[in-house]
Enzyme design. Structure first.
Site, mmCIF file in Angstrom:
data_model
loop_
_atom_site.group_PDB
_atom_site.id
_atom_site.type_symbol
_atom_site.label_atom_id
_atom_site.label_comp_id
_atom_site.label_asym_id
_atom_site.label_seq_id
_atom_site.Cartn_x
_atom_site.Cartn_y
_atom_site.Cartn_z
ATOM 1 N N ASP A 11 16.767 -53.661 -15.186
ATOM 2 C CA ASP A 11 17.066 -53.259 -16.558
ATOM 3 C C ASP A 11 16.399 -51.937 -16.915
ATOM 4 O O ASP A 11 17.028 -51.025 -17.465
ATOM 5 C CB ASP A 11 16.598 -54.329 -17.549
ATOM 6 C CG ASP A 11 17.501 -55.548 -17.579
ATOM 7 O OD1 ASP A 11 18.700 -55.402 -17.259
ATOM 8 O OD2 ASP A 11 17.012 -56.639 -17.912
ATOM 9 N N LYS A 16 16.331 -64.919 -17.942
ATOM 10 C CA LYS A 16 15.573 -63.929 -17.169
ATOM 11 C C LYS A 16 14.150 -64.383 -16.847
ATOM 12 O O LYS A 16 13.612 -64.047 -15.786
ATOM 13 C CB LYS A 16 15.562 -62.587 -17.903
ATOM 14 C CG LYS A 16 16.941 -61.939 -17.977
ATOM 15 C CD LYS A 16 16.914 -60.582 -18.621
ATOM 16 C CE LYS A 16 18.311 -59.980 -18.683
ATOM 17 N NZ LYS A 16 18.323 -58.615 -19.247
#
Length: 277
Positions: free
Chosen positions: A104, A68
């Site tokens: 997220d 990420k």
């Protein structure tokens, strides 16, 4: 007939991922011509791997552990929430431009608010872990105006860095039981290793909701620990996975799929031991 547009989730390891199943359900319910795969990138070669996919016609990627932060560096443009998080879980290839987003946090907030009916405003929140997945959550939680957020990590220095960046508090694991938390989030990898984080069971006394970002058939070790400590409710991360996927799908396709039915179907598959597709 026009071939379906290609997308994928990239991680290492990736065999456990249920994202392809989720996006296939989204494509079916929205009538979108989409194919979606799971692909393992080399640990030291994410950038070349992702660019190779773009050059081969892929239109977007979901990015999971441990890439990420690499995805954030690769993107030419970051959405405000990705810039705030400093981590990216969604890439959109728009010609030569690479757009990075982080879904997220909003996925987590949506799951809390809509499926679990949990009110974040005014809540005392403990986040365990300080990795890339946690970064996206903290930014979105702060937007919901909680009472306070504390971060605890096995390496306290990493928790302190994250706390300083977001204006929250870093506490040590042995300090946790002395505080009261309405929401406790396990953002560590402990459940992937079939273990619980090293926190005292008293931490969960009067906890309203204990949430494990990992999803699994049955209760995770963290959920079992929370229940034994008095947490009123526990949840794994399947709902967040589906909600963040819906946000990614909307970024790519311009339509946000319905998630309640997909959650029920994915819960059924998990609980009946259906292998990842």
């Amino acid at each position: 007939m026009k071939p379906p547009d290609r997308y994928a989730v990239v991680g290492n390891p990736i065999s456990h991922s249920r994202s392809p199943e989720i996006h296939r359900l989204f494509a079916r319910t929205t009538g979108q011509g989409v194919s979606y795969e799971k692909l393992e990138a080399p640990l030291d070669g994410f950038e070349d791997f992702a660019l190779g996919l773009r050059d081969n016609g892929y239109l977007g990627l979901n990015v999971t552990i441990p890439f990420k932060l690499d995805a954030a560096k690769l993107a030419d443009d970051l959405t405000p929430r990705a810039r705030l998080a400093g981590a990216v879980n969604t890439l959109k290839f728009d010609g030569d431009d690479i757009i990075g987003d982080n879904t997220d946090g909003i996925g987590f907030v949506r799951d809390l608010r809509e499926r679990l009916d949990f009110r974040i405003a005014g809540a005392a929140i403990l986040v365990l872990g300080a990795g890339g997945g946690v970064r996206g959550l903290v930014a979105s939680l702060l937007e919901e105006r909680p009472k306070w957020i504390a971060v605890a990590n096995r390496t306290h220095g990493r928790a302190q860095e994250l706390a300083d960046e977001f204006g929250v508090e870093a506490i040590r694991f042995d300090e946790v039981p002395a505080e009261h938390f309405d929401l406790i989030i396990n953002g560590t990898s402990s459940s992937l290793n079939h273990d619980a984080p090293l926190i005292d069971v008293e931490t969960f006394d009067d906890c309203l909701l204990a949430y494990d970002l990992v999803y699994a058939p049955g209760a995770t070790p963290f959920m079992c620990l929370a229940k034994s400590g008095g947490a009123r409710r526990v949840s794994d991360g399947l709902g967040m996975l589906i909600e963040q996927a819906a946000e990614s799908f909307a970024l790519w396709r311009g339509v946000r799929p319905e998630t309640a039915g997909v959650y029920r179907e994915m819960r059924r598959r998990l609980d009946h031991g259906t292998a990842p597709a």
